[in-house]
Design a protein around this motif. Structure first.
Motif, PDB file in Angstrom:
ATOM      1  N   ASP B 135       1.242  -1.248   0.304  1.00 39.66           N
ATOM      2  CA  ASP B 135      -0.056   0.557  -0.226  1.00 39.66           C
ATOM      3  C   ASP B 135       0.853   0.929  -0.014  1.00 39.66           C
ATOM      4  OD1 ASP B 135      -2.390  -1.016  -0.199  1.00 39.66           O
ATOM      5  OD2 ASP B 135      -2.923  -0.593   1.489  1.00 39.66           O
ATOM      6  N   ALA B 136       2.112   1.235   1.046  1.00 40.16           N
ATOM      7  CA  ALA B 136       2.590   1.911   0.819  1.00 40.16           C
ATOM      8  C   ALA B 136       3.213   2.790  -0.018  1.00 40.16           C
ATOM      9  CB  ALA B 136       3.638   2.246   2.506  1.00 40.16           C
ATOM     10  N   PHE B 137       4.175   1.899  -1.153  1.00 35.30           N
ATOM     11  CA  PHE B 137       4.554   1.612  -2.072  1.00 35.30           C
ATOM     12  C   PHE B 137       3.828   2.081  -3.026  1.00 35.30           C
ATOM     13  CE2 PHE B 137       5.975   0.448  -6.203  1.00 35.30           C
ATOM     14  CZ  PHE B 137       7.114   0.817  -6.370  1.00 35.30           C
ATOM     15  N   SER B 138       1.837   1.381  -3.693  1.00 35.25           N
ATOM     16  CA  SER B 138       1.125   2.186  -4.234  1.00 35.25           C
ATOM     17  C   SER B 138       1.400   4.046  -3.751  1.00 35.25           C
ATOM     18  CB  SER B 138       0.186   1.992  -3.868  1.00 35.25           C
ATOM     19  OG  SER B 138      -1.766   2.347  -4.385  1.00 35.25           O
ATOM     20  N   SER B 139       1.265   4.205  -2.902  1.00 33.88           N
ATOM     21  CA  SER B 139       1.280   5.685  -2.270  1.00 33.88           C
ATOM     22  C   SER B 139       2.404   6.371  -2.969  1.00 33.88           C
ATOM     23  CB  SER B 139       0.893   6.064  -0.645  1.00 33.88           C
ATOM     24  OG  SER B 139      -0.180   5.551  -0.213  1.00 33.88           O
ATOM     25  N   TYR B 140       3.814   5.429  -2.945  1.00 34.82           N
ATOM     26  CA  TYR B 140       4.677   6.864  -3.375  1.00 34.82           C
ATOM     27  C   TYR B 140       5.287   7.014  -4.500  1.00 34.82           C
ATOM     28  CZ  TYR B 140       9.539   6.432  -4.950  1.00 34.82           C
ATOM     29  OH  TYR B 140      10.553   6.571  -5.725  1.00 34.82           O
ATOM     30  N   SER B 176      -0.712   0.640 -13.190  1.00 32.90           N
ATOM     31  CA  SER B 176      -1.319  -0.661 -11.770  1.00 32.90           C
ATOM     32  C   SER B 176      -0.468  -1.521 -12.427  1.00 32.90           C
ATOM     33  CB  SER B 176      -2.750  -1.220 -11.173  1.00 32.90           C
ATOM     34  OG  SER B 176      -2.866  -2.331 -12.963  1.00 32.90           O
ATOM     35  N   GLY B 177      -0.138  -2.508 -11.565  1.00 29.59           N
ATOM     36  CA  GLY B 177       1.201  -3.482 -11.908  1.00 29.59           C
ATOM     37  C   GLY B 177       2.191  -2.766 -11.270  1.00 29.59           C
ATOM     38  N   PHE B 178       2.106  -3.058  -9.896  1.00 33.06           N
ATOM     39  CA  PHE B 178       3.570  -2.678  -8.953  1.00 33.06           C
ATOM     40  C   PHE B 178       4.604  -3.572  -9.076  1.00 33.06           C
ATOM     41  CE2 PHE B 178       1.254   1.045  -9.089  1.00 33.06           C
ATOM     42  CZ  PHE B 178       0.437   1.207  -8.097  1.00 33.06           C
ATOM     43  N   VAL B 179       5.221  -3.245 -10.100  1.00 29.06           N
ATOM     44  CA  VAL B 179       5.576  -4.684  -9.923  1.00 29.06           C
ATOM     45  C   VAL B 179       7.248  -5.524  -8.493  1.00 29.06           C
ATOM     46  CG1 VAL B 179       7.792  -6.228 -11.683  1.00 29.06           C
ATOM     47  CG2 VAL B 179       5.856  -4.752 -12.412  1.00 29.06           C
ATOM     48  N   MET B 180       8.056  -3.626  -8.901  1.00 27.53           N
ATOM     49  CA  MET B 180       8.797  -4.155  -7.983  1.00 27.53           C
ATOM     50  C   MET B 180       8.032  -4.319  -6.816  1.00 27.53           C
ATOM     51  SD  MET B 180      11.859  -1.229  -8.158  1.00 27.53           S
ATOM     52  CE  MET B 180      10.724  -0.624  -6.539  1.00 27.53           C
ATOM     53  N   ALA B 181       7.136  -3.147  -6.102  1.00 26.29           N
ATOM     54  CA  ALA B 181       6.659  -4.450  -5.214  1.00 26.29           C
ATOM     55  C   ALA B 181       6.488  -5.366  -4.564  1.00 26.29           C
ATOM     56  CB  ALA B 181       5.686  -3.211  -4.450  1.00 26.29           C
ATOM     57  N   GLN B 182       5.878  -6.284  -5.237  1.00 21.31           N
ATOM     58  CA  GLN B 182       4.951  -7.090  -5.621  1.00 21.31           C
ATOM     59  C   GLN B 182       6.687  -8.528  -5.449  1.00 21.31           C
ATOM     60  OE1 GLN B 182       3.062  -8.777  -8.532  1.00 21.31           O
ATOM     61  NE2 GLN B 182       1.386  -6.944  -8.247  1.00 21.31           N
ATOM     62  N   SER B 183       7.151  -7.717  -6.008  1.00 20.03           N
ATOM     63  CA  SER B 183       8.845  -9.031  -5.635  1.00 20.03           C
ATOM     64  C   SER B 183       9.496  -8.792  -5.204  1.00 20.03           C
ATOM     65  CB  SER B 183       9.914  -8.751  -8.143  1.00 20.03           C
ATOM     66  OG  SER B 183      10.116  -7.519  -7.787  1.00 20.03           O
ATOM     67  N   ALA B 184       9.411  -7.737  -4.468  1.00 19.31           N
ATOM     68  CA  ALA B 184      10.283  -7.474  -3.093  1.00 19.31           C
ATOM     69  C   ALA B 184      12.091  -7.349  -3.315  1.00 19.31           C
ATOM     70  CB  ALA B 184       9.483  -8.945  -2.109  1.00 19.31           C
ATOM     71  N   LEU B 185      11.578  -6.522  -3.811  1.00 18.71           N
ATOM     72  CA  LEU B 185      13.666  -6.337  -4.067  1.00 18.71           C
ATOM     73  C   LEU B 185      13.910  -6.095  -2.823  1.00 18.71           C
ATOM     74  CD1 LEU B 185      14.041  -5.523  -7.632  1.00 18.71           C
ATOM     75  CD2 LEU B 185      13.721  -7.920  -6.842  1.00 18.71           C
ATOM     76  N   PRO B 186      15.296  -6.634  -2.741  1.00 19.02           N
ATOM     77  CA  PRO B 186      15.900  -6.290  -0.932  1.00 19.02           C
ATOM     78  C   PRO B 186      16.800  -4.091  -1.133  1.00 19.02           C
ATOM     79  CG  PRO B 186      17.508  -7.712  -1.764  1.00 19.02           C
ATOM     80  CD  PRO B 186      16.104  -8.449  -2.939  1.00 19.02           C
ATOM     81  N   GLU B 187      16.631  -4.450  -2.902  1.00 13.55           N
ATOM     82  CA  GLU B 187      17.866  -3.823  -3.202  1.00 13.55           C
ATOM     83  C   GLU B 187      16.841  -2.070  -3.613  1.00 13.55           C
ATOM     84  OE1 GLU B 187      18.023  -6.541  -4.619  1.00 13.55           O
ATOM     85  OE2 GLU B 187      19.945  -6.443  -5.413  1.00 13.55           O
ATOM     86  N   ALA B 188      15.446  -2.747  -4.000  1.00 12.86           N
ATOM     87  CA  ALA B 188      14.358  -2.087  -4.439  1.00 12.86           C
ATOM     88  C   ALA B 188      13.844  -0.522  -3.240  1.00 12.86           C
ATOM     89  CB  ALA B 188      13.368  -2.343  -4.681  1.00 12.86           C
ATOM     90  N   GLN B 189      14.175  -0.719  -1.836  1.00 15.50           N
ATOM     91  CA  GLN B 189      13.681   0.437  -1.156  1.00 15.50           C
ATOM     92  C   GLN B 189      15.190   1.367  -1.336  1.00 15.50           C
ATOM     93  OE1 GLN B 189      11.764  -0.644   2.203  1.00 15.50           O
ATOM     94  NE2 GLN B 189      11.944   0.877   2.577  1.00 15.50           N
ATOM     95  N   GLN B 190      15.830   0.629  -0.991  1.00  9.56           N
ATOM     96  CA  GLN B 190      17.713   1.870  -1.055  1.00  9.56           C
ATOM     97  C   GLN B 190      17.223   2.760  -2.301  1.00  9.56           C
ATOM     98  OE1 GLN B 190      19.657   1.589   1.198  1.00  9.56           O
ATOM     99  NE2 GLN B 190      20.801   3.370   0.410  1.00  9.56           N
ATOM    100  N   ILE B 191      17.192   2.278  -3.674  1.00  6.85           N
ATOM    101  CA  ILE B 191      17.012   2.510  -4.401  1.00  6.85           C
ATOM    102  C   ILE B 191      16.212   3.904  -4.490  1.00  6.85           C
ATOM    103  CG2 ILE B 191      15.923   2.688  -7.160  1.00  6.85           C
ATOM    104  CD1 ILE B 191      17.905   0.316  -7.746  1.00  6.85           C
ATOM    105  N   LEU B 192      14.906   3.597  -3.711  1.00  6.61           N
ATOM    106  CA  LEU B 192      13.915   4.709  -3.493  1.00  6.61           C
ATOM    107  C   LEU B 192      14.476   5.690  -2.964  1.00  6.61           C
ATOM    108  CD1 LEU B 192      12.110   3.114  -5.150  1.00  6.61           C
ATOM    109  CD2 LEU B 192      10.305   2.648  -3.639  1.00  6.61           C
TER     110      LEU B 192
END
Lengths: 253, 253
Positions: B135-140, B176-192
DNA sequence: CCCTCCGCTATTGTATACATAACGTATTCA
DNA sequence: TGAATACGTTATGTATACAATAGCGGAGGG
């Protein structure tokens, strides 16, 4: 398709394309003034197509940026400020800079550079005569557009090429009206010669795969064009009646 | 306008717009696969509009870059390569860089920066939780798009804003289709988080009227997004069925 | 004399009918 | 049996008819 009794139908090209070309000509030639509402019925009469293709052409021209949708319905010819136009030139330069960088980074064969160099040589030939004749200037504009198009192609990036095409709509739109040549500015030809030097440098940079340099020179090239535009606008006197677009093809280097 | 007996007509929005939205949804949601020919008749049935508005919608979507005209007639859903998409992101970043530079050079009042800073704070709040929820990612994603739109506006250059909007069609198209959130990459949030830092810097640069720095940071921002895209593409497994576009909204920072 | 409201006209938005071209299939001939 | 041609079907391009709305002008009232 029942041809109307009195109307000659040209079947060689689609009615939509025919209408689009005709309307664009009307806009760029100044038959339709900026801000003026464009009447479908009138467009039907002047283009010879029926309302459906005319409407499709209008939608295309709107997306192209030459028309603007009126909230209450219909379209009007879009008006541009001088800043709009100089921004468009800088925008195009930025995009072309990216294209040049892509070309340099991704590598280009000598064979692909061939037509660019031919263009360069042809322009050199034209610029040799001082002052340049109106005919020669006309050829210059064509060759210059060709050079820019070829350079864009070198990027091998369809999205970028597409975007540059769209961004060029304003600066390169005018089919005629070589204002600068008419106004015979003394600085004009000097600017053309500097621009040609830019062309030479960017090809060199691409050959040597120097992406950053290739990009920088194209941006500088655009800034030159903006200066050129300002110059042309300062010196316009009898040109005020022309739509803003008519200035551009001449000024955009 | 005689409503067809069995067809419910929604008069609140124009049929053309309705058809355009419906078709875009179909394309982006993957109901229509890339390369697939799009049938007018079928579109008429699914959108509820008649052929004329459907055709106008198709023309608009073609100009928008989502469809491609078939030489023999009709349209097909455009297919994009990974490189097309990464090029589009870099292209957008380049344009946004120009917008940031314009904003810095032309000056922006503190009042105008207000909404940007609010956006920034809201994103900070979201990124505080580790790992971020879906949800937070969607808001992001929404807030991020808003930030970029506001930044673009600061340039006060209609042609540039228009062009950025068009360039964003690909990267930001997916609803829609927030792929990155689903795949839950560890690096993802760091990139954000790094991206958020970019946002902060660009505002600072604009405030201090440092055009070059503002431009540079936005281009770096885009390069980060490209890296992010590569990352997402490497890690896709169950996502192959999604149209390429569906990946983008997530990956484009 | 001005302002407002009503009605008319003109123009756009929508729907559909018609023509044409392209594609697929079947049949026939080599 | 395979290929080519002809025919039919389907879908697109084009034209036009119809509906609705917005803008304008005239008339009436304040």
């Amino acid at each position: 398709m029942k041809a109307a009794p009195e109307r000659e139908v040209d079947r060689s090209v689609s009615q939509t394309v025919k209408a689009q070309l005709a309307l664009r000509d009307q806009i760029l030639s100044g038959s339709l003034r900026p801000g003026e509402r464009i009447s479908e019925l009138q467009a039907v009469e002047t283009t010879g197509a029926s309302r459906t293709p005319v409407r499709m052409a209008l939608v295309r021209l709107e997306e192209e940026g030459l028309l603007e949708a009126i909230p209450s319905g219909g379209f009007m010819v879009k008006a541009f400020s001088e800043r709009d136009i100089s921004d468009s030139i800088e925008l195009r330069g930025t995009l072309e800079g990216l294209a040049a960088r892509f070309a340099a980074e991704r590598g280009v064969s000598a064979r692909e550079l061939e037509p660019l160099k031919e263009c360069l040589a042809a322009i050199d030939e034209l610029l040799r005569q001082v002052p340049i004749s109106v005919d020669a200037f006309s050829s210059y504009v064509t060759l210059n557009a060709r050079f820019h198009a070829l350079l864009t192609e070198l990027s091998r990036s369809p999205p970028l090429i597409r975007q540059i095409d769209r961004a060029s709509a304003l600066p390169f739109a005018s089919p005629s009206g070589f204002v600068m040549a008419q106004s015979a500015l003394p600085e004009a030809q000097q600017i053309l010669i500097i621009g040609q030097e830019h062309h030479r440098v960017v090809i060199d940079a691409i050959e040597n795969r120097e992406g950053a340099r290739a990009e920088a020179i194209m941006r500088e090239h655009a800034r030159l064009a903006v200066r050129n535009l300002r110059l042309a606008l300062r010196n316009r006197t009898h040109l005020d009646l022309l739509p803003a677009l008519a200035l551009i093809k001449a000024a955009t280097d």
